[in-house]
Design an enzyme around this catalytic site. Structure first.
Site, PDB file in Angstrom:
ATOM      1  N   LYS A  53      -9.045  -0.631  -6.776  1.00 42.31           N
ATOM      2  CA  LYS A  53      -8.496  -0.362  -8.113  1.00 42.31           C
ATOM      3  C   LYS A  53      -9.137  -1.220  -9.316  1.00 42.31           C
ATOM      4  O   LYS A  53      -9.384  -0.609 -10.237  1.00 42.31           O
ATOM      5  CB  LYS A  53      -7.138  -0.980  -7.939  1.00 42.31           C
ATOM      6  CG  LYS A  53      -6.179   0.138  -6.923  1.00 42.31           C
ATOM      7  CD  LYS A  53      -4.509  -0.465  -6.699  1.00 42.31           C
ATOM      8  CE  LYS A  53      -4.190   0.245  -5.574  1.00 42.31           C
ATOM      9  NZ  LYS A  53      -2.501  -0.022  -5.349  1.00 42.31           N
ATOM     10  N   GLN A  97       0.754  -5.298  -5.236  1.00 37.46           N
ATOM     11  CA  GLN A  97       0.276  -4.638  -4.059  1.00 37.46           C
ATOM     12  C   GLN A  97       1.468  -4.754  -3.154  1.00 37.46           C
ATOM     13  O   GLN A  97       1.919  -5.797  -2.913  1.00 37.46           O
ATOM     14  CB  GLN A  97      -1.060  -5.072  -4.073  1.00 37.46           C
ATOM     15  CG  GLN A  97      -1.708  -4.368  -2.537  1.00 37.46           C
ATOM     16  CD  GLN A  97      -2.002  -3.096  -3.044  1.00 37.46           C
ATOM     17  OE1 GLN A  97      -2.118  -2.360  -3.973  1.00 37.46           O
ATOM     18  NE2 GLN A  97      -2.191  -1.927  -2.018  1.00 37.46           N
ATOM     19  N   ASP A 120       2.576   2.263 -11.145  1.00 37.17           N
ATOM     20  CA  ASP A 120       2.790   2.583  -9.773  1.00 37.17           C
ATOM     21  C   ASP A 120       4.002   3.908  -9.584  1.00 37.17           C
ATOM     22  O   ASP A 120       4.138   4.552  -8.800  1.00 37.17           O
ATOM     23  CB  ASP A 120       3.054   1.707  -8.686  1.00 37.17           C
ATOM     24  CG  ASP A 120       2.088   1.027  -7.975  1.00 37.17           C
ATOM     25  OD1 ASP A 120       1.083   1.811  -7.545  1.00 37.17           O
ATOM     26  OD2 ASP A 120       1.831  -0.009  -7.523  1.00 37.17           O
TER      27      ASP A 120
HETATM   28  N1  GUN Z   1       0.256  -0.354  -0.960  1.00 34.56           N
HETATM   29  C1  GUN Z   1      -0.080   0.813  -0.525  1.00 34.56           C
HETATM   30  N2  GUN Z   1      -0.297   1.631  -1.511  1.00 34.56           N
HETATM   31  C2  GUN Z   1       0.378   1.076  -2.422  1.00 34.56           C
HETATM   32  C3  GUN Z   1       0.499   1.764  -4.082  1.00 34.56           C
HETATM   33  O1  GUN Z   1       0.276   3.018  -4.323  1.00 34.56           O
HETATM   34  N3  GUN Z   1       0.772   0.507  -4.858  1.00 34.56           N
HETATM   35  C4  GUN Z   1       1.308  -0.668  -4.377  1.00 34.56           C
HETATM   36  N4  GUN Z   1       1.870  -1.582  -5.345  1.00 34.56           N
HETATM   37  N5  GUN Z   1       1.006  -0.988  -2.991  1.00 34.56           N
HETATM   38  C5  GUN Z   1       0.723  -0.198  -2.340  1.00 34.56           C
END
Ligand code: GUN
Length: 294
Positions: A53, A97, A120
């Protein structure tokens, strides 16, 4: 003829568009969008995702901040970090995350995020706005899939869509989005899950299949109608001693038997996956432009 939906190429194209937009913003004297990511502990998969990311932010010219916290962080300390990010005007959007270590309350953390910065799309305010068709941040996977349908100009109106899996971040939002008025949308949606009596029978009626089950190669050719559009959200590790890492990534769809029958199909890897990080960038761009919450 089957068209392979090339998520990798599409994601590249969208990233280039975002990079062009960021260049325009900078040329106009505006600050570039800025995403922050909070990573708690050292779960290997989470580290890979977060690194990806942050790297994607750099590729398109966004600012990015990675905040690493030890697995021993307390709930209060993590909430304090979230509040700081809520209040930091230079941060347009941020993510925490998931999963978090067991002693931390994910729901409380998600609720603490300012919905205006929730790129998100996990906060119930954004979920509720999505359900009502109001401006919102869509969760990354559903937004990536909708963008893919749109860019490949796949007809959706009046189609029978079958979504398999009812999670808050994929299955349930996909069912809502596909049934909503507009394009992509206007589908008649069936949402299948672990208690559905006959998933194969439901799937055989589907013009559009969205598979978000989490079971490798669950959907096979005998369950799919000729000409169906097949979107595979699954990323399952299947042991394979001949593979370099000792495993291979398999979708929820048995590609070899389904691809010849489908009109469009996403591969795994290289289908939905690459589109999800792009979604996060699109949401962060929206956040920087204050497009969602004015
Ligand atoms: N863990 C797995 N996918 C995601 C996501 O899209 N966002 C976040 N914050 N954690 C994740």
């Amino acid at each position: 003829m089957t068209t392979i939906l090339d998520g990798k190429k599409l994601a590249q194209q969208i990233k280039q568009e975002i990079a062009d937009e960021v260049a325009r913003m900078k040329a106009a004297g505006q600050r570039p969008p800025h995403l922050a990511a909070v990573l708690v502990g050292d779960d290997p998969a989470s580290q890979v995702y977060v690194r990806n990311k942050v790297r994607s932010c750099e590729q398109v010219g966004f600012g990015s901040t990675l905040i690493r916290k030890p697995a021993s962080i307390t709930q209060e300390e993590l909430l304090a970090t979230v509040h700081q990010l809520n209040d930091e005007p230079e941060i347009d959007g941020f993510i925490v995350q998931l999963p978090l270590p067991d002693h931390l309350d994910e729901e409380a953390v998600t609720l603490a995020i300012d919905p205006r910065k929730d790129v998100d799309g996990f906060h119930p305010v954004n979920f509720g706005r999505m359900a009502q068709g109001l401006p919102c941040y869509l969760p990354a996977t559903p937004l990536g899939i909708m963008e893919m349908l749109r860019r490949y100009e796949i007809p959706t109106e009046g189609k029978q869509a079958v979504v398999v899996g009812r999670s808050n971040i994929v299955g349930t939002p996909m069912a809502l989005l596909l049934s909503r008025k507009g394009y992509p949308g206007n589908c008649t949606v069936t949402l299948c899950h672990s208690r559905t009596r006959d998933i194969a029978a439901e799937l055989r009626r589907a013009d559009i299949v969205v598979a978000a089950i989490g079971k490798a190669e669950f959907i096979t050719g005998d369950m799919v109608k000729e000409g169906a559009v097949v979107i595979d959200v699954g990323i399952n590790r299947v042991e394979d001693p001949t593979a370099k890492k000792g495993y291979r990534l398999k979708g929820d769809v048995h590609f070899e038997s389904v691809a010849p029958i489908a009109s469009y199909i996403t591969p795994v890897p290289g289908g939905v996956g690459p589109m999800t990080v792009t979604s996060l960038l699109l949401n962060t761009l929206k956040a920087a432009r204050r497009e969602v919450y004015v």
